[in-house]
Write a protein that holds these residues in place. Sequence first.
Motif, PDB file in Angstrom:
ATOM      1  N   GLU A 118       0.798  -1.224   0.000  1.00 35.57           N
ATOM      2  CA  GLU A 118       0.000   0.000   0.000  1.00 35.57           C
ATOM      3  C   GLU A 118       0.831   1.276   0.000  1.00 35.57           C
ATOM      4  OE1 GLU A 118      -2.709  -0.102   3.222  1.00 35.57           O
ATOM      5  OE2 GLU A 118      -3.903  -1.771   2.415  1.00 35.57           O
ATOM      6  N   ARG A 174       4.787   3.634  -4.320  1.00 36.96           N
ATOM      7  CA  ARG A 174       4.211   4.447  -5.403  1.00 36.96           C
ATOM      8  C   ARG A 174       3.299   3.608  -6.283  1.00 36.96           C
ATOM      9  NH1 ARG A 174       9.493   5.883  -6.256  1.00 36.96           N
ATOM     10  NH2 ARG A 174       9.449   5.246  -8.452  1.00 36.96           N
ATOM     11  N   LYS A 217      -0.005   2.881  -4.534  1.00 33.13           N
ATOM     12  CA  LYS A 217      -0.903   4.035  -4.546  1.00 33.13           C
ATOM     13  C   LYS A 217      -1.531   4.227  -5.924  1.00 33.13           C
ATOM     14  CE  LYS A 217       1.665   6.414  -0.892  1.00 33.13           C
ATOM     15  NZ  LYS A 217       2.600   7.521  -0.565  1.00 33.13           N
ATOM     16  N   ASP A 218      -0.746   4.025  -6.988  1.00 32.66           N
ATOM     17  CA  ASP A 218      -1.289   4.171  -8.339  1.00 32.66           C
ATOM     18  C   ASP A 218      -2.393   3.149  -8.603  1.00 32.66           C
ATOM     19  OD1 ASP A 218       0.318   6.292  -8.969  1.00 32.66           O
ATOM     20  OD2 ASP A 218       1.760   5.149 -10.154  1.00 32.66           O
ATOM     21  N   ARG A 273      -5.597   4.035  -6.728  1.00 36.26           N
ATOM     22  CA  ARG A 273      -6.311   5.165  -7.313  1.00 36.26           C
ATOM     23  C   ARG A 273      -6.734   4.900  -8.753  1.00 36.26           C
ATOM     24  NH1 ARG A 273      -1.661   9.213  -4.985  1.00 36.26           N
ATOM     25  NH2 ARG A 273      -2.353   9.220  -2.800  1.00 36.26           N
TER      26      ARG A 273
END
Length: 380
Positions: free
Chosen positions: A194, A197, A200-201, A204
């Motif tokens: 989590e 980078r 996160k991408d 989202r």
Amino acid sequence: MIGLYLHVPYCTVRCSYCDFYLVPGRRRDPSHYVAALRAEILAAGREFPGRAADTVHLGGGTPSLLSLTHLGAILESLRSSFALAGGTEIALEANPEDLDPERLLDYACAGVNRLTIGVQALDDALLGLMGRPHDAGQAMAAVAAAKRSPVRSVGVDLILGLPGQRRAAALEGIARLADLGVDHLSLYLLEVHEGTRLGKDLARARRTPMDDDEAARLYEEAAEFLEGRGFEHYEISNFARPGHRSRHNVKYWTDQEYLGFGPSAHSYVGGRRWANTSDLAAYLALGGAGCARVEDKRSQRLRAIEALVAGLRLADGVDLGVLRARYGSDFIPPDDAVVGGLAGAGLLASESGRLRLTRRGRLVSNEIFERFLPPLSQLT
């Protein structure tokens, strides 16, 4: 004999998928770190006098950022503190951009006989996605140079299941590496963390992960191809030509002892488990020796289950009798009904007190391991 692990926490950049403990940044001088690492090694030699070792593994981070002088000093500290057996496996993890014929020769002269090159992919777009500091051409050139060098065993790490990865292209890359004569391949299915980078991408919806079924199909086809080329599929993620298994990593999977040095490194000796704190600044301030440790207080029953799970990662499986002899009444064997159900489903083989995963079972290994966990009340 014990294994010795040394953590080198420096990288030029942090890759988008990585959650290991490291300190990114270019042109860092590791001199103070090497001095602290040597002090910790010497202190351990006094704490565990006369211990013999037969594997040394420099991991990270990026150990190939070390100069030959630093590497030689570290290995000299190990040799003066522990009885390194003849034929000790001395392994070093390296990035392709750090390797050239001169450095490879220097490694071999220093005693390095096993090299693991972090290629991760042979697709420039995927390498860019991961934030890797090399391209596919550099990676292939580094592997070819390593195979021409005196280093005995050359391995490559690859990641499967990346967003946008094409199955045919991935298999072609594996075939190219096999054609170069690599001795070992680690094929890791992407794990999404989590805080990274890439994690996160994906959270989202900026990127779409490879479909689970497609990733499983890629893994299976890669395994079949490598076995057809003479590789032994000796652990869930690892393939080796005969005589080139990672002896150090096998220690982890077979519940053997090891000592770790550097921040975040773990140790397991004399029934004790502990980890150095993940704090480079504190480690340097203390000069390595006397660095803070976090003792593992988990019960012997839980450790026995962990040993069972680790052993099942190996193609040879795990001998329940060995675990019972080692842990006594603390070893809670898997429930017969669970074993029978998994065997009936073609996911597990049970033969003469030894359990092993089938090929199908390897694809759902985490789910199988969860089935082996006894009730929480039995683990305290």
